[in-house]
Design an enzyme around this catalytic site. Sequence first.
Site, PDB file in Angstrom:
ATOM      1  CB  CYS A   2      -0.880   0.021   1.251  1.00  0.00           C
ATOM      2  SG  CYS A   2      -1.787  -1.516   1.513  1.00  0.00           S
ATOM      3  CG  ASP A  98      -1.707  -7.585   7.629  1.00  0.00           C
ATOM      4  OD1 ASP A  98      -2.751  -7.036   7.227  1.00  0.00           O
ATOM      5  OD2 ASP A  98      -0.633  -7.550   6.988  1.00  0.00           O
ATOM      6  CB  VAL A 290      14.223  -9.971 -16.898  1.00  0.00           C
ATOM      7  CG1 VAL A 290      14.939  -9.142 -17.962  1.00  0.00           C
ATOM      8  CG2 VAL A 290      13.315  -9.084 -16.081  1.00  0.00           C
TER       9      VAL A 290
END
Lengths: 661, 68
Positions: A2, A98, A290
């Site tokens: 976040c 959490d 990649v």
Amino acid sequence: MCGICGIVSFDRSVDADLVADMVTSLEHRGPDDSAVVVDHGAVLGHSRLALIDVAGGAQPLGSADGTLWVTFNGEVFNYVELREELRSLGHHFTTVSDTEVVVHAYEQWGASCVERFNGQWALAVWDRRRRRLVLARDRMGVRPLYYRVLGRELAFASEVKTLFTDRSVTRELDPAGLKQVWTYWSCVAPSTVFTDIRQLAPGHVATFDDTGLRVDPYWSQDFPERGREASQDLEENAAALREAVTRATRLRFERSDFPVGAYLSGGLDSAVTAATIRHATSADLTTFSVRFTDDEFDEGPYQRLMVERLGTTHHTVDVSHRDIAEVFPEVVRQAESPLLRSAPAPLFLLSRLVRENGYKVVVTGEGADEVLGGYDIYREARVRQFWARDPGSTMRDGAVGLLYPWLARNPGKAPAFARSFFGAGADPTDRAMSHHPRWSSTSALTAMLSPALQSSMAATAVADPAERMPAAAEDWDPLSRAQWLEIATLLPGYILASQGDRMLMANSVEGRFPFLDREVVELASQLPARHKLFGLEEKFVLKRAFADLVPPEILARPKQPYRAPDAPSFFADGVPDWVAEVTSPRALAAAGVFDPRQVAGLVEKARRRSRSFGNTDNMRMVSVLSTQLLHEQLVVGSGLDRPGRLAPRRVVDIRDTEEDA
Amino acid sequence: MTADLVARLLAESVHLPPEGDPAQAALRWAILIEDSLGVVLSDEQIGSVSLADPEHLRALVTAAPRSR
């Protein structure tokens, strides 16, 4: 994962609209939800990437009595165990998130609750009763946390550009921060490259109240005295490490409401984490890699080896020079720092691939090199110690050939010269002996700075990170001292930031790092140095621990650091318009960072033969381009990509509720 | 340095990947021995070092000066 932000002021009411703008600037970190909580003198903001308890985990989250509010970025992986412990202490939970555990943990143990967390987080707690803000950051610095203090007001955020949402904040490059970048590769907390912005150091808690800001450590990296390690038994240590890494990997793979993928680089560390998932769980696994169109950098065959062995659903992104050049401006905007390498760009493209395939979380192998002795800088230091023990020995010259066999221009071909270069300043009593060659070669880049900036830097004292090493370090193994420095500087400042959090969160993807688990880090630090670096054999105990899960071709493979093409990305296959713009005399004069004449010479040289650039010219070129982009985007501009986006979805006004309920 | 540590080192060294070049192998082993056992080897000793001969290694380490 976040984004968090907020402002606390003991002088005036806080502009909730400003914090709302701050939240919108973090939308890429948390596109699933957003909110602000408005109190007298404090506003907290949050943008959410929902991974655990989608319904109940909305933030900022308040305590049952409304006296505490938490805005939280990251994961506390042991939240299930902590919730049980808190329940046994009489706490009642209304969600399974959490974040609610963080709220109750703070209620129970105060700011010291972070000592019990095993995870990766940056958080803020607004304690209404005590009228104080508590900020904390995880031990290793996985999650970022920046702040600005102006008198009796503090603003904090996950990213610098969020603090720049306030147009009154000075947007200016700081010579002291730049000096750190061009010595240590990144700033060392609390410094940043911006004059008014600070960052909370990993493993620290900050408290801000009407008496001001206090910052205290709650954890620090520690090592045993050489020869007094708990166990000298390789098999015992390998078994303990395997158990700890397996537990850490499972925690990170299983504690998510959404499917978790894994990176496969082709190297040992991601092979171990991906193989552990396959071995220790019954879940299907999707992996991401990649590939480079430039063969010098491609690790595709090793990736394929692991994919075939594990039977994963595999996705790759093929990265060309042009691809790197195309995304580089966005990479710098997200990194919010000058870069010395283009390596973050492919990782930006990789996280985009992850997101495009519907994943929000990946497990990766980051941290193994730091905690288990995998870097060349450790091997280089050991060879330098070998030379220093007998300066007159000619036989020892040949040891340089053991260092970098994968380099086309192997310094082993000129052993006496290489010894004089690498061996300079190899004083075993010097705590930073391992890092001086890197710091010295990096600081050579400052020769191309403008005279004005060079003067400013010369007048700026920058503390040597080695001075912060504990007194007990004198009795540590030299490898432990090198590890301490790497974990204090490059890991949080570059690996976890510019190559980690920023490149992942730019595409709303959370990275999880089993090797940076609290238990793994603390176990690794207690191992004898030779079990990590056995002579020159890196990550010896890790290879022993997972010998049955990783193919011999990868176990025996010489360490190849993750790299990407630098100057050729911008010059070998056409030059993008933005390169000409940011290196124009006008742009260089506006930034005032570089000597325009030297930049012109470097650009001209790159246009002619970027493919033959050596290490220093590559770093020069990427430094110029990234710093100029940084100036253009975060100093001249505000760093925001889409002004005028949607406001936070929820506004929670708690001003009318009791603070001492 | 203890006999126990020498024994451990020898047991652990079986997990090293093979080194084709004898000169490079000798240097690798010398770095390992000096670093792990805290001794300093002469050029002559480096040239003759072998992890395949425990008795030779014990004698060599016993005779070598300590690095600190």
